[in-house]
Design an enzyme around this catalytic site. Structure first.
Site, PDB file in Angstrom:
ATOM      1  N   CYS A 107       0.798  -1.237   0.000  1.00 43.44           N
ATOM      2  CA  CYS A 107       0.000   0.000   0.000  1.00 43.44           C
ATOM      3  C   CYS A 107       0.832   1.289   0.000  1.00 43.44           C
ATOM      4  O   CYS A 107       0.586   2.159  -0.838  1.00 43.44           O
ATOM      5  CB  CYS A 107      -0.970   0.018   1.171  1.00 43.44           C
ATOM      6  SG  CYS A 107      -1.376  -1.570   1.860  1.00 43.44           S
ATOM      7  N   ARG A 118       6.179 -11.367   5.716  1.00 44.15           N
ATOM      8  CA  ARG A 118       5.731 -11.111   7.082  1.00 44.15           C
ATOM      9  C   ARG A 118       6.332 -12.173   7.983  1.00 44.15           C
ATOM     10  O   ARG A 118       6.309 -13.356   7.649  1.00 44.15           O
ATOM     11  CB  ARG A 118       4.202 -11.140   7.185  1.00 44.15           C
ATOM     12  CG  ARG A 118       3.579  -9.943   6.505  1.00 44.15           C
ATOM     13  CD  ARG A 118       2.078  -9.893   6.638  1.00 44.15           C
ATOM     14  NE  ARG A 118       1.547  -8.969   5.635  1.00 44.15           N
ATOM     15  CZ  ARG A 118       0.266  -8.845   5.326  1.00 44.15           C
ATOM     16  NH1 ARG A 118      -0.638  -9.588   5.944  1.00 44.15           N
ATOM     17  NH2 ARG A 118      -0.122  -7.990   4.405  1.00 44.15           N
ATOM     18  N   GLN A 131       0.733 -11.294  -3.408  1.00 48.55           N
ATOM     19  CA  GLN A 131      -0.699 -10.982  -3.409  1.00 48.55           C
ATOM     20  C   GLN A 131      -1.158 -10.587  -4.807  1.00 48.55           C
ATOM     21  O   GLN A 131      -0.383 -10.055  -5.587  1.00 48.55           O
ATOM     22  CB  GLN A 131      -0.963  -9.789  -2.472  1.00 48.55           C
ATOM     23  CG  GLN A 131      -0.611 -10.056  -1.029  1.00 48.55           C
ATOM     24  CD  GLN A 131      -0.723  -8.786  -0.202  1.00 48.55           C
ATOM     25  OE1 GLN A 131      -0.147  -7.767  -0.551  1.00 48.55           O
ATOM     26  NE2 GLN A 131      -1.456  -8.852   0.885  1.00 48.55           N
ATOM     27  N   ASP A 175      -2.653  -7.937  -5.461  1.00 46.40           N
ATOM     28  CA  ASP A 175      -3.000  -6.718  -4.741  1.00 46.40           C
ATOM     29  C   ASP A 175      -3.359  -5.600  -5.714  1.00 46.40           C
ATOM     30  O   ASP A 175      -2.844  -5.565  -6.829  1.00 46.40           O
ATOM     31  CB  ASP A 175      -1.784  -6.292  -3.905  1.00 46.40           C
ATOM     32  CG  ASP A 175      -2.169  -5.370  -2.764  1.00 46.40           C
ATOM     33  OD1 ASP A 175      -3.377  -5.195  -2.535  1.00 46.40           O
ATOM     34  OD2 ASP A 175      -1.255  -4.828  -2.115  1.00 46.40           O
ATOM     35  N   HIS A 221      -4.777  -1.185  -5.448  1.00 43.35           N
ATOM     36  CA  HIS A 221      -5.348  -0.070  -4.706  1.00 43.35           C
ATOM     37  C   HIS A 221      -6.066   0.830  -5.689  1.00 43.35           C
ATOM     38  O   HIS A 221      -5.518   1.165  -6.731  1.00 43.35           O
ATOM     39  CB  HIS A 221      -4.255   0.677  -3.949  1.00 43.35           C
ATOM     40  CG  HIS A 221      -3.622  -0.181  -2.903  1.00 43.35           C
ATOM     41  ND1 HIS A 221      -2.478  -0.903  -3.130  1.00 43.35           N
ATOM     42  CD2 HIS A 221      -4.029  -0.489  -1.647  1.00 43.35           C
ATOM     43  CE1 HIS A 221      -2.192  -1.600  -2.042  1.00 43.35           C
ATOM     44  NE2 HIS A 221      -3.121  -1.376  -1.124  1.00 43.35           N
ATOM     45  N   LYS A 241     -13.635  -3.710   6.569  1.00 43.92           N
ATOM     46  CA  LYS A 241     -13.420  -4.430   5.309  1.00 43.92           C
ATOM     47  C   LYS A 241     -14.535  -5.415   5.009  1.00 43.92           C
ATOM     48  O   LYS A 241     -15.213  -5.897   5.924  1.00 43.92           O
ATOM     49  CB  LYS A 241     -12.075  -5.146   5.324  1.00 43.92           C
ATOM     50  CG  LYS A 241     -11.960  -6.216   6.368  1.00 43.92           C
ATOM     51  CD  LYS A 241     -10.615  -6.942   6.290  1.00 43.92           C
ATOM     52  CE  LYS A 241     -10.469  -7.875   7.484  1.00 43.92           C
ATOM     53  NZ  LYS A 241      -9.202  -8.583   7.532  1.00 43.92           N
ATOM     54  N   HIS A 246      -8.275  -0.794  -0.694  1.00 41.39           N
ATOM     55  CA  HIS A 246      -7.314  -1.909  -0.731  1.00 41.39           C
ATOM     56  C   HIS A 246      -8.126  -3.137  -1.112  1.00 41.39           C
ATOM     57  O   HIS A 246      -9.158  -3.392  -0.480  1.00 41.39           O
ATOM     58  CB  HIS A 246      -6.715  -2.195   0.642  1.00 41.39           C
ATOM     59  CG  HIS A 246      -6.065  -1.030   1.317  1.00 41.39           C
ATOM     60  ND1 HIS A 246      -4.711  -0.904   1.410  1.00 41.39           N
ATOM     61  CD2 HIS A 246      -6.589   0.046   1.944  1.00 41.39           C
ATOM     62  CE1 HIS A 246      -4.421   0.207   2.084  1.00 41.39           C
ATOM     63  NE2 HIS A 246      -5.546   0.800   2.416  1.00 41.39           N
TER      64      HIS A 246
HETATM   65 ZN   LIG Z   1      -3.291  -2.179   0.717  1.00 41.66          ZN
END
Ligand SMILES: [Zn+2]
Ligand SMILES: [Zn+2]
Length: 671
Positions: free
Chosen positions: A360, A389, A407, A409, A411, A496, A542
């Site tokens: 992010c 992580r 991910q 991912d 945004h 979320k 996100h």
């Molecule tokens: Zn994010």
């Protein structure tokens, strides 16, 4: 005169009961059927023993086996006591510690005598037998309030050091209860908060099974003595137990670690805890999935980016991760060690850097390059971002829980007025992706503000309402989509939506998520110029659909039990010969398939065809093309499908190539 209590029942009626009476008396007054079926009582919301007397006016609902969650919890806790009593009967001198209910049963931790040592699985059947004897003796379970010293003296006199130690640490003023199973000589006592059923005879002696034994430290601390933990699974009746054992066996057969090895997809090893070594075949699945996701994102108006793996601590401080998330980050010093042993270390301008745990902040930094106008929004920024992580080794589990992951991912930077429509579009995209990947059922949950959070209450109110509105607009806030709100489960910066897949054997997996965040744009000073010529903050969505590639491929392996649909299968077809005379023909056929984009291998070994068939079905190859002398002469193939009882089908080479090519097309590319 006897004091009377007013007991309010769920149907709205009120019963007057004399002091000293119990929920069991109320059940008996209503009727013998209920008296028999009632397992426990909910008094003013709290689950209690059915034989525990009322302490004043109260609202009461009786718990029967129809209240499955409550009933299971009670029953499992009872089994734990019965297990402990059985073990002490069979192995005198064994000390008891704790025995809670679990998601599928119960366990109990014992300190075996030095002579006996840890329990073994061979001993479980005899313990089960003794448990059945205790159940059929139908012993009463009675709650008693004791003083702390009474409990300590009792356990010390019984040689129970662990329980005696524990009771002295219970908070001052806590009511300490002991549960007595049976009466007189036969009685067995454990320190326990309860509640319990009225007697052991309420348990079904055929509805439990002891499953395994493991070691566990007293109070979970490796400095303490090692205990012996016996696990069991327990249900309300034999039918439930049998269904569970079938599910367990099915889950075991589908274990992605086992199938991953059989199909040669990936491996893990201790030198890279929680990071996956993808083998060529496993990585083919990854590549197909990634290519599919990329096509879907491209078509949905996303732009793909790539951002740094390492950023320095100052950036993580600005984004707030350094404060809230640091314990999960891999931190590295920004230093160049000298090659000479005791020479200086050269330091850069930042002292510490960290591997990104999420993408992010880097995406906001891209957004912040140059001036954005309201007309530029929404900006949908996607990254197949590799993140790290740090998690304890014990928490890692195959592909399902890893430390390095990628991910899907993205945004989305939007204006407030675009929020709902963007979330609706995301819900539609996700729905279509899940169906393409073979999941017909999933649930949508809204995770609300947690206790620890950034941002004002008004911001949270608004952010939560936007998600609610969007799901409603997408027409998915219905029981069919398992719609529910989960208080306290949101991330620290935003509420979320969670998307939980249901797999082929009914298990659920949370994979997709979308969060509407105003905190990070604020912290990192993201802005756009509005129609009014003023600076405004964008909202940042996100979102992920499959979550991470590692975990999602793990789920896919278990969902399909390794039998992937053709477009995802690492090897789509094998051409196997019956006789070596057909070798040249087999190679020619494989070349044609390969030219048509099919992932094909040949098996020209000098083995019996049945042996080859068995081996390729174990490797879960979807299509087997068998060729012998006759096929070579006639220009045909015999096609066999994995897991199909149909006999093999004869067809011409051109037919076979066209058919396989058609079936191997990814779902988004089909007409
Ligand atoms: Zn994010
Ligand atoms: Zn208990």
């Amino acid at each position: 005169m006897t004091k009377m209590f007013k007991i309010a029942l769920p149907d709205g009626s009120v019963k007057e009961m004399p002091e000293g009476s119990t929920p069991a008396d109320v059940a008996a007054a209503i009727g013998p059927g209920l008296a028999k079926a009632a397992l426990a009582a909910r008094i003013d919301g709290e689950v209690r023993d059915i034989t525990r007397p009322f302490e004043g006016d109260a609202s009461l609902s009786l718990i029967t086996s129809r209240d499955e969650a409550d009933a299971l919890e009670l029953v499992r806790h009872d089994y734990a006591h019965v297990l402990a009593e059985a073990v002490q009967n069979l192995y005198p001198g064994t000390q008891i510690t704790f025995g809670p209910a679990t998601d599928d049963g119960f366990y109990y931790d014992f300190a075996p005598t030095a002579e006996h040592g840890a329990f073994t699985e061979e001993e479980l059947p005899a313990i089960e037998e003794e448990m059945r004897r205790i159940i059929s003796a139908d012993k009463r379970l009675v709650r008693e309030v004791w003083s702390r010293e009474q409990v300590r003296d009792f356990f010390e006199s019984e040689g129970e050091a662990f329980k005696a130690e524990w009771v002295m640490e219970l908070p001052e003023g806590e009511t300490i209860t002991m549960y007595r199973t049976g009466d007189g000589e036969e009685a067995w006592v454990d320190l326990c908060r309860g509640p319990h059923l009225a007697s052991t005879g309420k348990l079904d002696p055929q509805a439990f099974k002891l499953t395994r034994v493991s070691g566990a430290y007293w109070r979970g601390d490796p400095k303490n003595p090692m205990l012996s933990r016996i696990y069991g699974t327990a249900w309300l009746n034999k039918k439930q137990l049998d269904a569970y054992l079938v599910r367990l066996e099915e889950a075991g057969k589908r274990d992605h670690r086992k199938i991953g090895q059989e199909m040669d997809l990936f491996h893990l090893q201790a030198e890279a805890h929680g990071s996956v070594f993808w083998h060529p075949k496993g990585y083919l699945i990854w590549r197909e999935l990634e290519a599919y996701m990329r096509r879907r994102l491209d078509a949905a108006g996303y732009e793909e980016v790539k951002t740094p793996q390492l950023m320095d601590a100052r950036q993580w401080e600005k984004s707030g991760h350094w404060g809230k998330y640091r314990e999960n980050m891999f931190v590295v010093p920004d230093e160049i060690p000298s090659t000479e042993d005791d020479a200086a270390i050269f330091s850069g301008d930042a002292e510490l850097m960290a591997l990104k745990p999420m993408n992010c902040p880097a995406h906001v930094l891209i957004f912040n390059q140059g001036i954005k106008s309201y007309r530029d929004l929404p900006i949908r920024m996607a990254e197949f971002g590799c993140c790290h992580r740090n998690e304890p080794h014990g928490a890692l589990h195959g592909l399902l829980r890893v430390r390095q992951f990628t991910q899907d991912d993205a945004h989305i930077f939007v204006r407030q007025d675009q929020l709902v429509d963007e979330i609706v579009a995301f819900c539609d995209l996700l729905d279509s992706v899940y169906h393409d990947l073979g999941f017909d059922s999933y649930a949508i949950k809204l995770a609300l503000r947690p206790e620890q959070r950034y941002g004002s209450d008004e911001e949270w109110d608004r952010a939560e309402q936007v998600l609610r509105d969007a799901v409603a607009k997408a027409g998915r806030n219905t029981p069919e989509y398992g719609w529910a709100e989960l208080p306290g489960e949101g991330a620290f910066y935003a509420p979320k939506l969670e998307f939980h897949l249901t797999d082929a054997i009914g298990r659920t997996w949370q994979v997709g998520t979308i969060q509407a965040d105003t905190v990070l744009p604020e912290r990192l000073d993201a802005s756009y110029i509005g129609e009014d010529g003023q600076k405004h903050r964008p909202v940042m969505l996100h979102r992920a659909i499959i979550g991470t590639f590692e975990r999602f491929i793990g789920i896919l392996i278990e969902h399909y039990a390794g039998k992937f649909p053709l477009w995802l299968a690492p090897v789509q077809a094998v051409v196997a010969t019956i006789v070596s005379d057909a070798d040249a023909y087999a190679q020619e056929l494989a070349a044609k398939l390969s030219a048509a984009g099919i992932r094909v291998e040949t098996d020209l070994r000098n083995e019996k065809i049945n042996y080859k068939v068995r081996e390729h079905s174990l490797a879960k190859v979807p299509l087997l093309l068998v060729v012998g002398k006759r096929e070579a002469e006639e220009g045909t193939v015999a096609l066999r499908r994995l897991g199909s009882d149909e006999h093999q089908k004869m067809m011409s080479v051109d037919e076979a190539v066209a058919m396989i090519r058609g079936e191997a097309i990814a779902p988004d590319r089909r007409a």
